[in-house]
Design a protein around this motif. Structure first.
Motif, short mmCIF file in Angstrom:
data_model
loop_
_atom_site.label_atom_id
_atom_site.label_comp_id
_atom_site.label_asym_id
_atom_site.label_seq_id
_atom_site.Cartn_x
_atom_site.Cartn_y
_atom_site.Cartn_z
N GLU A 130 0.72 -1.21 -0.03
CA GLU A 130 -0.03 -0.08 -0.11
C GLU A 130 0.88 1.29 -0.09
OE1 GLU A 130 -3.42 -0.07 -0.32
OE2 GLU A 130 -3.32 -2.24 -0.23
N ALA A 131 0.40 2.18 -0.67
CA ALA A 131 1.29 3.39 -0.90
C ALA A 131 0.68 4.53 0.43
CB ALA A 131 0.98 4.13 -2.05
N ALA A 149 9.54 6.42 -1.95
CA ALA A 149 9.64 5.86 -3.27
C ALA A 149 10.10 7.03 -4.38
CB ALA A 149 8.28 5.17 -3.69
N SER A 150 9.58 8.01 -4.09
CA SER A 150 9.91 9.13 -5.15
C SER A 150 11.53 9.43 -5.22
CB SER A 150 9.31 10.28 -5.01
OG SER A 150 9.45 10.84 -3.73
N VAL A 151 12.01 9.24 -3.90
CA VAL A 151 13.66 9.59 -3.85
C VAL A 151 14.17 8.21 -4.62
CG1 VAL A 151 15.65 9.72 -2.15
CG2 VAL A 151 13.56 10.73 -1.70
N VAL A 152 13.88 7.33 -4.60
CA VAL A 152 14.19 6.01 -5.26
C VAL A 152 14.05 6.16 -6.75
CG1 VAL A 152 14.07 3.53 -5.66
CG2 VAL A 152 13.86 4.29 -3.42
N ALA A 190 5.31 5.91 -5.66
CA ALA A 190 5.63 7.48 -5.48
C ALA A 190 4.36 8.06 -6.03
CB ALA A 190 6.80 7.83 -6.43
N ASN A 191 3.70 7.51 -6.99
CA ASN A 191 2.41 8.25 -7.42
C ASN A 191 1.13 8.14 -6.65
OD1 ASN A 191 3.55 9.28 -9.80
ND2 ASN A 191 3.42 7.54 -11.14
N GLY A 192 1.32 7.29 -5.65
CA GLY A 192 0.43 6.96 -4.73
C GLY A 192 -0.73 5.72 -5.06
#
Length: 179
Positions: free
Chosen positions: A42-43, A51-54, A94-96
Motif C-alpha cells: 500500500e502506498a 519511493a520518489s527518492v528511489v 511514488a504516484n500514490g
C-alpha cells in the motif's frame, strides 16, 4: 473397539471423529485465494516520499549501476530486469498507487479474475464463454481456471481500445465535427 466410533456398535462415527474428518477434507479441498498470497504494498505518505527518492536516484543511474548492499558488507549488482521491477514499483508507489506482486503464470478462478479486472463475475464468465479471455475447464467439472497472464493481456487490449476511442473522440472534438 476403536475410540473413533460410538459404543453403540452401529458403526457410526463419533462427533469428534466427524469434526476431525471434516477439517481434514476442508483443508484438502479448500483453495486459498490467490489474492491472499499476493504481496500487496500500500502506498502510505511516508513510503510514497521514499519511493520518489528511489525513482529520482534510479533515473540518473544506468541499468548496470544499481548495487544492493547488505549490512554484512556484501554487495550485489542487480540484474537489469530487477532494476526495471524496482523502478516500476517505486514509480507506482511514488504516484500514490498500491502495488500487487504475483507470478504471471498464477492460476485464477473467474471470481478472482473479475476482482482483479474490477468487473462482475458473471460478466467475466461471459468473456470466458466468448473466448475473449482464454480459460481451461477442470477435468470432469464445470469449474474453470484462468491464467493471470491471459487476464493481464485482456486488460491491456481493453485499455488500448479505450485509448483508441478517446483519441477518436478528441479528434472529432478538435475538428469541431458533430458527434
Amino acid at each position: 473397539m476403536d475410540a473413533r466410533w460410538n459404543d453403540n456398535g452401529a458403526g457410526v462415527p463419533s462427533p469428534q471423529f466427524r469434526l476431525q474428518l471434516l477439517r481434514i477434507l476442508e483443508a484438502r479441498m479448500a483453495r486459498t485465494g490467490v489474492m491472499k498470497k499476493a504481496l500487496q504494498i500500500e502506498a502510505a505518505s511516508e513510503q510514497a516520499r521514499s519511493a520518489s527518492v528511489v525513482v529520482d536516484a534510479m533515473a540518473d543511474e544506468g541499468l548496470d549501476g544499481v548495487v544492493l548492499s547488505f549490512p554484512d558488507g556484501t554487495s550485489v549488482a542487480l540484474p537489469a530486469m530487477l532494476v526495471d521491477v524496482v523502478r516500476q514499483t517505486a514509480g507506482e508507489l511514488a504516484n500514490g498507487q498500491s502495488v500487487t506482486i504475483l507470478p504471471a503464470e498464477t492460476i485464477l478462478t473467474p471470481a478472482e479474475a473479475a476482482q482483479l479486472l474490477g468487473l462482475s463475475r458473471p460478466f467475466v464468465v461471459r468473456l470466458l464463454d466468448d473466448g475473449e479471455i482464454p480459460s481451461e475447464r477442470l477435468p470432469g467439472s464445470r469449474h474453470r481456471r484462468v491464467r493471470l497472464s491471459d487476464v493481464l493481456a485482456f486488460s491491456a487490449r481493453r485499455e488500448q481500445r479505450r485509448e483508441g476511442r478517446r483519441q477518436v473522440s478528441d479528434s472529432v472534438a478538435k475538428a469541431g465535427l458533430p458527434y
